[in-house]
Design a protein around this motif. Structure first.
Motif, PDB file in Angstrom:
ATOM      1  N   PHE A 300     -20.273  -2.930  59.543  1.00 39.02           N
ATOM      2  CA  PHE A 300     -19.072  -3.534  58.976  1.00 39.02           C
ATOM      3  C   PHE A 300     -17.786  -2.804  59.349  1.00 39.02           C
ATOM      4  O   PHE A 300     -16.702  -3.220  58.917  1.00 39.02           O
ATOM      5  N   GLY A 301     -17.908  -1.715  60.138  1.00 37.06           N
ATOM      6  CA  GLY A 301     -16.711  -1.003  60.585  1.00 37.06           C
ATOM      7  C   GLY A 301     -15.940  -0.379  59.448  1.00 37.06           C
ATOM      8  O   GLY A 301     -14.704  -0.437  59.409  1.00 37.06           O
ATOM      9  N   ILE A 302     -16.649   0.211  58.481  1.00 38.71           N
ATOM     10  CA  ILE A 302     -16.003   0.829  57.323  1.00 38.71           C
ATOM     11  C   ILE A 302     -16.520   2.248  57.167  1.00 38.71           C
ATOM     12  O   ILE A 302     -17.552   2.621  57.729  1.00 38.71           O
ATOM     13  N   GLU A 303     -15.780   3.069  56.412  1.00 39.99           N
ATOM     14  CA  GLU A 303     -16.219   4.413  56.084  1.00 39.99           C
ATOM     15  C   GLU A 303     -16.566   4.490  54.604  1.00 39.99           C
ATOM     16  O   GLU A 303     -15.932   3.840  53.773  1.00 39.99           O
ATOM     17  N   GLU A 304     -17.561   5.295  54.307  1.00 41.54           N
ATOM     18  CA  GLU A 304     -18.057   5.374  52.934  1.00 41.54           C
ATOM     19  C   GLU A 304     -16.958   5.775  51.962  1.00 41.54           C
ATOM     20  O   GLU A 304     -16.827   5.181  50.883  1.00 41.54           O
ATOM     21  N   LYS A 305     -16.115   6.744  52.315  1.00 42.18           N
ATOM     22  CA  LYS A 305     -15.091   7.232  51.389  1.00 42.18           C
ATOM     23  C   LYS A 305     -14.055   6.153  51.057  1.00 42.18           C
ATOM     24  O   LYS A 305     -13.468   6.154  49.975  1.00 42.18           O
ATOM     25  N   ASN A 306     -13.861   5.194  52.009  1.00 41.41           N
ATOM     26  CA  ASN A 306     -12.904   4.109  51.758  1.00 41.41           C
ATOM     27  C   ASN A 306     -13.535   2.896  51.074  1.00 41.41           C
ATOM     28  O   ASN A 306     -12.816   2.031  50.559  1.00 41.41           O
ATOM     29  N   ALA A 307     -14.864   2.820  51.100  1.00 36.23           N
ATOM     30  CA  ALA A 307     -15.549   1.636  50.557  1.00 36.23           C
ATOM     31  C   ALA A 307     -16.081   1.845  49.144  1.00 36.23           C
ATOM     32  O   ALA A 307     -16.220   0.879  48.384  1.00 36.23           O
ATOM     33  N   ILE A 308     -16.375   3.091  48.775  1.00 35.37           N
ATOM     34  CA  ILE A 308     -16.956   3.350  47.461  1.00 35.37           C
ATOM     35  C   ILE A 308     -15.994   2.917  46.351  1.00 35.37           C
ATOM     36  O   ILE A 308     -14.785   3.177  46.409  1.00 35.37           O
ATOM     37  N   ASP A 309     -16.568   2.242  45.339  1.00 35.82           N
ATOM     38  CA  ASP A 309     -15.817   1.729  44.172  1.00 35.82           C
ATOM     39  C   ASP A 309     -14.843   0.615  44.533  1.00 35.82           C
ATOM     40  O   ASP A 309     -13.961   0.287  43.727  1.00 35.82           O
ATOM     41  N   LYS A 310     -14.978   0.040  45.728  1.00 39.13           N
ATOM     42  CA  LYS A 310     -14.172  -1.119  46.113  1.00 39.13           C
ATOM     43  C   LYS A 310     -15.044  -2.377  46.033  1.00 39.13           C
ATOM     44  O   LYS A 310     -16.261  -2.326  46.243  1.00 39.13           O
ATOM     45  N   HIS A 311     -14.425  -3.517  45.723  1.00 42.45           N
ATOM     46  CA  HIS A 311     -15.162  -4.780  45.629  1.00 42.45           C
ATOM     47  C   HIS A 311     -15.799  -5.128  46.965  1.00 42.45           C
ATOM     48  O   HIS A 311     -15.251  -4.824  48.046  1.00 42.45           O
ATOM     49  N   PHE A 312     -16.948  -5.763  46.907  1.00 48.91           N
ATOM     50  CA  PHE A 312     -17.711  -6.128  48.109  1.00 48.91           C
ATOM     51  C   PHE A 312     -16.855  -6.863  49.138  1.00 48.91           C
ATOM     52  O   PHE A 312     -16.888  -6.560  50.332  1.00 48.91           O
ATOM     53  N   LEU A 313     -16.044  -7.834  48.679  1.00 50.07           N
ATOM     54  CA  LEU A 313     -15.263  -8.661  49.611  1.00 50.07           C
ATOM     55  C   LEU A 313     -14.119  -7.902  50.264  1.00 50.07           C
ATOM     56  O   LEU A 313     -13.601  -8.338  51.298  1.00 50.07           O
ATOM     57  N   LEU A 314     -13.722  -6.756  49.682  1.00 48.25           N
ATOM     58  CA  LEU A 314     -12.668  -5.961  50.313  1.00 48.25           C
ATOM     59  C   LEU A 314     -13.186  -5.194  51.525  1.00 48.25           C
ATOM     60  O   LEU A 314     -12.433  -4.894  52.449  1.00 48.25           O
ATOM     61  N   SER A 315     -14.485  -4.899  51.528  1.00 47.20           N
ATOM     62  CA  SER A 315     -15.080  -4.147  52.641  1.00 47.20           C
ATOM     63  C   SER A 315     -15.891  -5.048  53.571  1.00 47.20           C
ATOM     64  O   SER A 315     -15.833  -4.920  54.793  1.00 47.20           O
TER      65      SER A 315
END
Length: 610
Positions: A300-315
């Motif tokens: 998904f081209g994301i990093e764990e530190k930026n995705a944690i505690d964010k809504h599924f659709l934001l990542s």
């Protein structure tokens, strides 16, 4: 006894019970006297009024009978008069036996005397000549009518006497009811005030230690295990405080011993998740990402530190997948799969697993993405191969069938019986092979998305009729009863008539294969919400339970089963399934061995009517 909580509560309860008994006894006494008054009001006077009214009715009927006697049918009038006379005396006896008021007996006696005079004068009238109508009328007006009116006046006076008595009793009953109500209200108010004072005193005494205990429990719930409850009483609350302090001490010891183990297990779990090659996500109940591995970061081209505690659709910007997740969670299924999710040039099967806590509530959601790109490519290559082979077979098969047909018809020369038998076998096998090729081509078109559908509002009755007509002869030859029970007034369906005709034809043809002489095949339809459910039911051989779901798979054949055999190419039902699902419907089968099968499918309903 008074040292225990149970004993203290029992004393309060006993006092309240005594108060309730006092209120109940006073209420009962008042209700008893009130009911006696009401009984006298409702029964005796009402009975007398009813008897008087019915005597009035009978008297009027007799008066009418007298006039009929004078002017019309003498025999009928005499008969009617005598009948009314009997009924009048019946109700008179009821009233005579129900005298409850002062002077009521005098009225009853006067009515009897006047009524005797009335009947006597009527007897004299009956002896007068039938042709002397003027004389009879004069006698009626001078003798009978005054008696009649006198009896009416007596009856009305008797009714008024009872009505006045009833109203008087009603007034007395109302007064008694008010007095009873005031008495009960006063006693109830005094009991309520006394009970409230008692409960207030004892409740404060009982609840103070409980409130302190509840406060301490809440602090322990928040993790403060240094609480010590000091309730020094000899009742159950004191014992509970002691046991609670012991529990807190043991919990603190357990927490200190288990915390290290829990941290070790958590780290071990995280290491396993991170090492999994398939992309993996864990969401909480609010659909926020709480864990993902390196494969998911890469996909998904994301990093764990930026995705944690964010809504599924934001990542993961996939609304369709989110809808599937939401639907699975709402449906309470433990596991489900979303097929053929595509990201870039890769295909994935997504396994969605709701994770439940100790309360059986969904706390987390596990998503595992299985890469099926290689299998997808192999499946596509297979479909392309089948499509090419099918088209290549079609032309030579057509030539073989045409040539066989010409030889059988002896257009190019005579043939003997042995040659004819061989040619017939060739023709039958060619037809089977042609059916297989046609179904392969149809299935390949549907699966590839190249098959065009001509959707429109159409009559399911008309489609069924057109499908069944050519099959009646085949059914009759086999001795099978083929029936279309679909109502002509059924709603229209939104469908491609040609494709649904193909579906019905295939299902009915299959039913004919598995039925014998005397069996029945019935086509029916019913409305189910926004869909029409069409059914093809037979009383044939039936299908074993273990094969009911597999028969819709491509090329399905039964291996080593002496009791059940799949007749056909193994493609027809697969095509049926693809066509029905392309219409937004579903298809399934219900069957029992030696009972029969019922193939059903659904189609969306149109607003228009056929």
């Amino acid at each position: 006894m008074f040292k225990t909580l149970k004993g203290k509560i029992s004393i309060v309860y006993l006092l309240l019970v005594v108060l309730v008994l006092i209120v109940g006894i006073i209420s009962g006494i008042n209700m008893y006297y009130l009911s006696k008054t009401i009984d006298g009001l409702m029964i005796d006077n009402y009975k007398s009024i009813k008897a008087v009214n019915l005597m009035n009715e009978e008297l009027e009927n007799q008066n009418n009978a007298i006039l009929t006697f004078i002017y019309d049918d003498r025999q009928t009038a005499i008969k009617q008069f005598n009948q009314d006379n009997s009924v009048f005396y019946n109700w008179y006896n009821v009233e005579a036996n129900n005298i409850t008021e002062k002077n009521e007996g005098n009225y009853v006696d006067e009515i009897k005397s006047a009524y005797v005079n009335f009947t006597t004068s009527v007897s004299y009238l009956q002896g007068m000549p039938p042709d002397d109508k003027v004389g009879m009328l004069n006698y009626y007006n001078m003798k009978i009518k005054p008696n009649y009116e006198h009896i009416k006046d007596l009856l009305n006076s008797l009714a008024k006497l009872n009505e006045d008595a009833m109203f008087k009793k009603k007034t007395n009953a109302t007064l008694d009811a008010k007095n009873s109500m005031y008495t009960i209200l006063l006693v109830t108010l005094l009991a309520a005030i006394f009970g409230f004072i008692i409960s207030l005193i004892f409740t404060n005494r009982f609840l103070k230690p409980m409130e302190y205990l509840i406060k301490s429990i809440r602090e322990v719930k928040e993790g403060e295990l240094d609480q010590v409850i000091s309730i020094k009483t000899d009742d159950e609350l004191g014992k509970l405080a002691v046991e609670f302090n012991n529990m807190i001490r043991r919990l603190k010891q357990y927490e200190e011993s288990q915390l290290g183990k829990i941290i070790d297990e958590r780290n071990k779990t995280l290491s396993i998740v991170k090492s999994i090659n398939d992309p993996l996500l864990v969401l909480n109940s609010d659909y926020k990402i709480i864990l993902l591995n390196g494969a998911a970061e890469e996909l998904f081209g994301i990093e764990e530190k930026n995705a944690i505690d964010k809504h599924f659709l934001l990542s993961v910007k996939d609304e369709k997948l989110f809808e599937q997740i939401n639907a699975i969670v709402d449906s309470k299924f433990n596991i489900n799969k979303v097929e053929q999710v595509k990201y870039g040039d890769k295909y994935y099967d997504v396994t969605i697993t709701p994770i439940k806590n100790y309360k059986s509530e969904i706390s987390d959601i596990l998503l595992v993405f299985h890469n099926i790109t290689e299998f997808k490519e192999l499946d596509q290559a297979k479909d392309d191969f089948i499509s090419i082979i099918s088209h290549e077979f079609k032309t030579p098969l057509t030539s073989i069938m045409m040539g066989t047909s010409m030889i059988l018809e002896e257009k190019i020369g005579a043939i003997n019986d042995k040659q004819r038998s061989t040619l017939v076998a060739i023709e039958e096998e060619s037809e089977k092979l042609t059916e297989l090729v046609n179904e392969l081509i149809e299935l390949t078109k549907i699966e590839s998305g190249k098959e065009m559908y001509n959707f429109k509002c159409c009559s399911i009755f008309g489609i069924a009729q057109n499908t069944v007509k050519p099959l009646y002869n085949i059914a009759n030859e086999k001795g099978v009863n083929l029936t279309n029970t679909i109502d002509e007034d059924m709603p229209c369906v939104y469908a491609d008539p040609e494709k649904i005709t193909w579906v019905l034809n295939n299902l009915i043809t299959n039913a004919l294969k598995y039925t014998d002489a005397g069996d029945d095949i019935t086509i029916s339809a019913s409305v189910d919400g926004d869909f029409m459910q069409i059914s093809v039911k037979d009383t044939g051989a039936g299908i074993p339970k273990e094969y009911k779901d597999k028969i819709f798979d491509k090329f399905f054949h039964v291996q080593n089963d002496d009791e059940f055999e799949i007749k056909g190419t193994g493609l027809g039902l697969a095509v049926v399934k693809e066509i029905v699902e392309a219409h937004g419907g579903k298809v399934w089968c219900e069957s029992d061995i030696d009972v029969g099968s019922n193939f059903m499918f659904t189609l969306p309903i149109c607003d228009e009517r056929g």
